[in-house]
Design an enzyme around this catalytic site. Structure first.
Site, short mmCIF file in Angstrom:
data_model
loop_
_atom_site.label_atom_id
_atom_site.label_comp_id
_atom_site.label_asym_id
_atom_site.label_seq_id
_atom_site.Cartn_x
_atom_site.Cartn_y
_atom_site.Cartn_z
CB CYS A 87 -0.99 -0.07 1.16
SG CYS A 87 -2.44 0.92 0.86
CG HIS A 186 -3.03 -3.19 4.10
ND1 HIS A 186 -2.03 -2.51 4.75
CD2 HIS A 186 -3.75 -2.26 3.44
CE1 HIS A 186 -2.14 -1.22 4.49
NE2 HIS A 186 -3.17 -1.04 3.70
CD GLU A 188 -0.01 -5.25 6.12
OE1 GLU A 188 0.07 -5.93 5.07
OE2 GLU A 188 -0.28 -4.04 6.11
N1 GLN Z 1 -3.66 6.36 1.09
C1 GLN Z 1 -2.34 6.09 1.59
C2 GLN Z 1 -1.28 6.86 0.80
O1 GLN Z 1 -1.60 7.40 -0.21
C3 GLN Z 1 -2.02 4.62 1.58
C4 GLN Z 1 -2.98 3.88 2.48
C5 GLN Z 1 -2.43 2.64 3.09
O2 GLN Z 1 -1.23 2.40 3.14
N2 GLN Z 1 -3.34 1.85 3.62
O3 GLN Z 1 -0.17 6.90 1.19
#
Ligand code: GLN
Length: 205
Positions: A87, A186, A188
């Site tokens: 992410c 994610h 994890e």
């Molecule tokens: N929206 C976050 C970003 O742009 C990422 C979100 C996340 O890691 N769950 O950095």
């Protein structure tokens, strides 16, 4: 049971611990017998076989990495050792996030941040991911204000796509470039450790 490399020593994987959900990655790695290190200083990278950059907020991770003098050491690490960004971590690894924020620029992917918009901020869905163990078993993926991988360069393998029913198409949500891995979601947070095992496979070569 401890996870051993071919030479017989235990594998050691770092998790960048500046911001975000690094504790959940550490817990998953420990549950499969991996020695882990919370990485906040450049010298902590020296003896690691791999590194995970967690989810969180990519601008914050980038700014903290800059003030902790970690950008260049992380770029050097990424040249020959496995790095996996989940992410926000995937955004930080990318070459292009379409706005000015500190990036490692090590993976040939372009990402779009917060690509699912406000209405569907967070969701869970089942993905088919052929590179994982037991590929017939769907992988439950959690997306939280997730980016999509808009495009990938040559030599980048797409390893998961999210079907978009209404549009009869899909979005790239996981990709691999040699020893570098990026996921929009994610692993994890799901209790399914197959993605972490896949990453360890890259770390063991
Ligand atoms: N929206 C976050 C970003 O742009 C990422 C979100 C996340 O890691 N769950 O950095």
């Amino acid at each position: 049971m401890e996870r051993e490399t071919e030479g017989g020593c235990m594998i050691k994987v770092g998790v960048l611990a500046l911001q975000g959900d690094f504790a959940e990655h550490i817990a998953t790695l420990r549950s499969i017998g991996v020695e882990t290190v919370e990485v906040r200083l450049p010298e902590q990278l020296v003896d690691l076989e791999g590194l995970i950059i967690p989810g969180g907020e990519s601008t914050t991770i980038g700014k903290l990495a800059t003030s902790y003098h970690l950008i260049e050491p992380l770029r050097r690490f990424s040249q020959d050792r496995p790095v996996w960004g989940t992410c926000a971590g995937a955004i930080f690894l990318s070459n292009d996030a379409r706005r000015g924020q500190p990036l490692l620029n090590v993976m040939d992917i372009t990402v779009e941040r917060n690509a699912f918009g406000r209405q569907v901020d967070s969701f869970e869905t089942e993905l088919s991911i052929p590179v994982l163990e037991n590929p017939d078993r769907p992988y439950r993926a959690i997306f939280i204000r997730a980016p999509i991988i808009e495009s990938v360069g040559e030599g980048v393998e797409i390893i998961a796509r999210l079907p978009i029913d209404s549009e009869d198409e899909d979005r790239i949500v996981a990709a691999r470039q040699g020893h570098l891995l990026a996921t929009s979601f994610h692993p994890e947070l799901t209790g399914d450790d197959r993605f972490h095992r896949y990453f360890l496979g890259l770390a063991k070569g």
